[in-house]
Write an enzyme that holds these catalytic residues in place. Structure first.
Site, PDB file in Angstrom:
ATOM      1  N   TYR A 183       0.845  -1.199   0.000  1.00  0.00           N
ATOM      2  CA  TYR A 183       0.000   0.000   0.000  1.00  0.00           C
ATOM      3  C   TYR A 183       0.882   1.251   0.000  1.00  0.00           C
ATOM      4  O   TYR A 183       2.105   1.156  -0.100  1.00  0.00           O
ATOM      5  CB  TYR A 183      -1.007  -0.072   1.154  1.00  0.00           C
ATOM      6  CG  TYR A 183      -1.911  -1.281   0.987  1.00  0.00           C
ATOM      7  CD1 TYR A 183      -2.732  -1.392  -0.142  1.00  0.00           C
ATOM      8  CD2 TYR A 183      -1.903  -2.343   1.892  1.00  0.00           C
ATOM      9  CE1 TYR A 183      -3.537  -2.514  -0.346  1.00  0.00           C
ATOM     10  CE2 TYR A 183      -2.702  -3.471   1.692  1.00  0.00           C
ATOM     11  CZ  TYR A 183      -3.517  -3.542   0.571  1.00  0.00           C
ATOM     12  OH  TYR A 183      -4.296  -4.654   0.356  1.00  0.00           O
ATOM     13  N   ARG A 324      -5.713 -15.627  10.441  1.00  0.00           N
ATOM     14  CA  ARG A 324      -6.616 -16.712  10.031  1.00  0.00           C
ATOM     15  C   ARG A 324      -6.898 -17.714  11.143  1.00  0.00           C
ATOM     16  O   ARG A 324      -8.025 -18.200  11.276  1.00  0.00           O
ATOM     17  CB  ARG A 324      -6.038 -17.400   8.791  1.00  0.00           C
ATOM     18  CG  ARG A 324      -6.101 -16.498   7.572  1.00  0.00           C
ATOM     19  CD  ARG A 324      -5.201 -16.959   6.461  1.00  0.00           C
ATOM     20  NE  ARG A 324      -3.787 -16.848   6.813  1.00  0.00           N
ATOM     21  CZ  ARG A 324      -2.789 -17.212   6.024  1.00  0.00           C
ATOM     22  NH1 ARG A 324      -3.057 -17.719   4.837  1.00  0.00           N
ATOM     23  NH2 ARG A 324      -1.536 -17.063   6.408  1.00  0.00           N
TER      24      ARG A 324
HETATM   25  C1  LIG Z   1      -9.400 -11.765   5.730  1.00  0.00           C
HETATM   26  C2  LIG Z   1      -8.057 -11.080   5.858  1.00  0.00           C
HETATM   27  C3  LIG Z   1      -7.992  -9.703   5.814  1.00  0.00           C
HETATM   28  C4  LIG Z   1      -6.764  -9.036   6.006  1.00  0.00           C
HETATM   29  N1  LIG Z   1      -6.729  -7.664   6.057  1.00  0.00           N
HETATM   30  C5  LIG Z   1      -5.601  -7.045   6.458  1.00  0.00           C
HETATM   31  C6  LIG Z   1      -5.605  -5.668   6.791  1.00  0.00           C
HETATM   32  O1  LIG Z   1      -6.633  -5.000   6.811  1.00  0.00           O
HETATM   33  N2  LIG Z   1      -4.416  -5.098   7.136  1.00  0.00           N
HETATM   34  C7  LIG Z   1      -3.256  -5.821   7.195  1.00  0.00           C
HETATM   35  O2  LIG Z   1      -2.203  -5.264   7.519  1.00  0.00           O
HETATM   36  N3  LIG Z   1      -3.246  -7.139   6.922  1.00  0.00           N
HETATM   37  C8  LIG Z   1      -4.387  -7.768   6.589  1.00  0.00           C
HETATM   38  N4  LIG Z   1      -4.393  -9.126   6.405  1.00  0.00           N
HETATM   39  C9  LIG Z   1      -3.152  -9.879   6.663  1.00  0.00           C
HETATM   40  C10 LIG Z   1      -3.166 -10.402   8.094  1.00  0.00           C
HETATM   41  O3  LIG Z   1      -3.245  -9.351   9.045  1.00  0.00           O
HETATM   42  C11 LIG Z   1      -1.926 -11.269   8.388  1.00  0.00           C
HETATM   43  O4  LIG Z   1      -0.785 -10.466   8.309  1.00  0.00           O
HETATM   44  C12 LIG Z   1      -1.783 -12.440   7.416  1.00  0.00           C
HETATM   45  O5  LIG Z   1      -3.026 -13.078   7.229  1.00  0.00           O
HETATM   46  C13 LIG Z   1      -0.783 -13.458   7.954  1.00  0.00           C
HETATM   47  O6  LIG Z   1      -1.157 -13.908   9.234  1.00  0.00           O
HETATM   48  P1  LIG Z   1      -1.888 -15.333   9.481  1.00  0.00           P
HETATM   49  O7  LIG Z   1      -0.977 -16.379   8.896  1.00  0.00           O
HETATM   50  O8  LIG Z   1      -2.000 -15.426  10.974  1.00  0.00           O
HETATM   51  O9  LIG Z   1      -3.223 -15.321   8.792  1.00  0.00           O
HETATM   52  C14 LIG Z   1      -5.586  -9.801   6.186  1.00  0.00           C
HETATM   53  C15 LIG Z   1      -5.662 -11.195   6.184  1.00  0.00           C
HETATM   54  C16 LIG Z   1      -6.870 -11.832   6.054  1.00  0.00           C
HETATM   55  C17 LIG Z   1      -6.914 -13.346   6.122  1.00  0.00           C
END
Ligand SMILES: Cc1cc2nc3c(=O)[nH]c(=O)nc-3n(C[C@H](O)[C@H](O)[C@H](O)COP(=O)(O)O)c2cc1C
Length: 373
Positions: A183, A324
């Protein structure tokens, strides 16, 4: 057994009960930037996840800074009122503290919700002009952004400040600047997207200038009682682009700007960038960032209580964030506490689901009478 994950941590003027953070997650369910009943359900649920801090999704500082038509914003009085309603509710219903991620999508704005395809908006889908450091589209077919000029810098900086003031008025405990995932702020830092030849391009110091200006301007209006941090890029996962040493420089710069923490994420600058899919893939980068002395959080495929505990107990990060895994198990923190022999706050209404329910658990000192109601 004493758990580091469930020990408190102080970020500036804010004390968190534990080191579990719900990562920001876009819900694409806002209406002209305004939170809706979906956010009541979603954030209300996460308020009782057992995490010390829940960070509200990327919340955009100007209308054209949104990723999609459904993204959240804090650019109007209506946005502020809608988000206040949700956060007031979460405070009444849950145990977590709340932060908000302030963002501008830059060249990745004007795109479809993931379930609509996630690509750039087509001409009949009400697209808008995007801005970026240079006129380089995110990927083939994407909108070509307009390179930012002086008035864009001033407007976007002011928009971050105004949104931060709105977040303070709402009563957030933390504000997090989005400087990752391709971004606007990240697109200034990365050589993949920034080809400017003025003071905002070229050397890493110059590429960091606009994100630093935003951080300084926001810090100037956010009281020390509110933690201010940033989500930063640990690696672009592209040869010759941003690497962990650059994340260390970024963290040092943000610390000098008065930020209280850095959250190490990675990737997202180009469709070609591929994040590793190994558990905790950002952890080694977070460890380097933490050496700058800034409180450090990390994220990325951290799924189990044991792994989360090891990351903080071994000093690789001060906090862990999960996205997640917590959507899949919204009481993740409760279950982690049970696995690690730790305590976590539950709302009064759910106290009877606590440790005493589970076989082998010690009876609570003053067991409540067993009544069937
Ligand atoms: C549904 C969804 C929406 C997300 N929206 C954002 C967001 O608004 N801002 C952001 O920095 N990362 C966003 N991410 C990334 C997550 O914050 C995170 O960094 C990424 O999913 C890796 O972590 P995890 O393996 O625990 O899912 C999003 C991820 C998911 C799955």
């Amino acid at each position: 057994m004493s758990s580091t994950l469930f020990s408190p941590i102080r970020l500036g003027g804010v004390e968190l009960e534990n080191r579990i953070v719900v990562a920001p997650m876009c819900q694409y369910s806002a209406v002209d930037g305004c939170a809706t009943d979906w956010h009541i359900a979603h954030l209300g649920m996460l308020a009782n996840s057992g995490a010390g801090l829940v960070v509200v999704e990327a919340t955009h500082v100007e209308r054209h800074g949104r990723i999609t038509h459904g993204c959240m914003g804090l650019y109007s009085d209506e946005n502020e009122a809608a988000l206040r309603r949700v956060i007031d509710f979460c405070r009444r219903a849950g145990t977590a503290k709340f932060g908000v991620q302030l963002a501008h999508a830059g060249r990745k704005a004007s795109s479809q919700r993931p379930w609509e395809g996630g690509a750039f908006l087509k001409p009949d889908q009400d697209p808008w002009e995007t801005i970026a450091p240079s006129g380089l589209p995110f990927g083939p077919g994407w909108h070509t952004p307009r390179p930012m000029v002086a008035e864009d810098f001033a407007r976007v900086r002011a928009a971050f400040v105004a949104a931060a003031q709105r977040a303070v008025r709402i009563g957030f405990d933390a504000i997090e600047l989005h400087m990752a995932h391709g971004y606007l702020a990240h697109s200034f830092m990365s050589p993949v997207s920034n080809r400017r030849t003025d003071q905002y391009g070229g050397s890493l110091e110059n590429r960091m200038r606009f994100p630093r200006e935003i951080a300084e301007a926001v810090r100037a209006v956010v009281p020390r009682t509110v933690a201010l941090g940033a989500r930063i890029t640990g690696s672009d996962w592209i040869e010759g682009a941003l690497a962990p040493a650059d994340a260390v420089f970024c963290a040092k710069t943000l610390k000098a700007a008065g930020l209280d923490y850095a959250d190490v994420s990675s990737g997202g600058i180009s469709p070609e960038a591929r994040n590793p899919n190994t558990p905790g893939y950002n952890v080694p980068i977070a460890e380097q960032v933490r050496s700058t002395g800034i409180a450090t959080r990390t994220v990325g495929l951290i799924m189990t209580a044991k792994h989360a505990e090891a990351i903080v107990a071994e000093g690789k990060a001060d906090m862990v964030a999960m996205a997640r895994a917590i959507l899949d198990d919204p009481h993740w923190g409760w279950h982690a506490a049970r696995a690690l022999g730790a305590d976590v706050k539950r709302p009064n209404q759910y106290l009877r689901s606590g440790p005493a329910l589970w076989p082998g658990a010690a009876a609570p000192a003053e067991a409540a009478p067993r009544v069937n109601r």
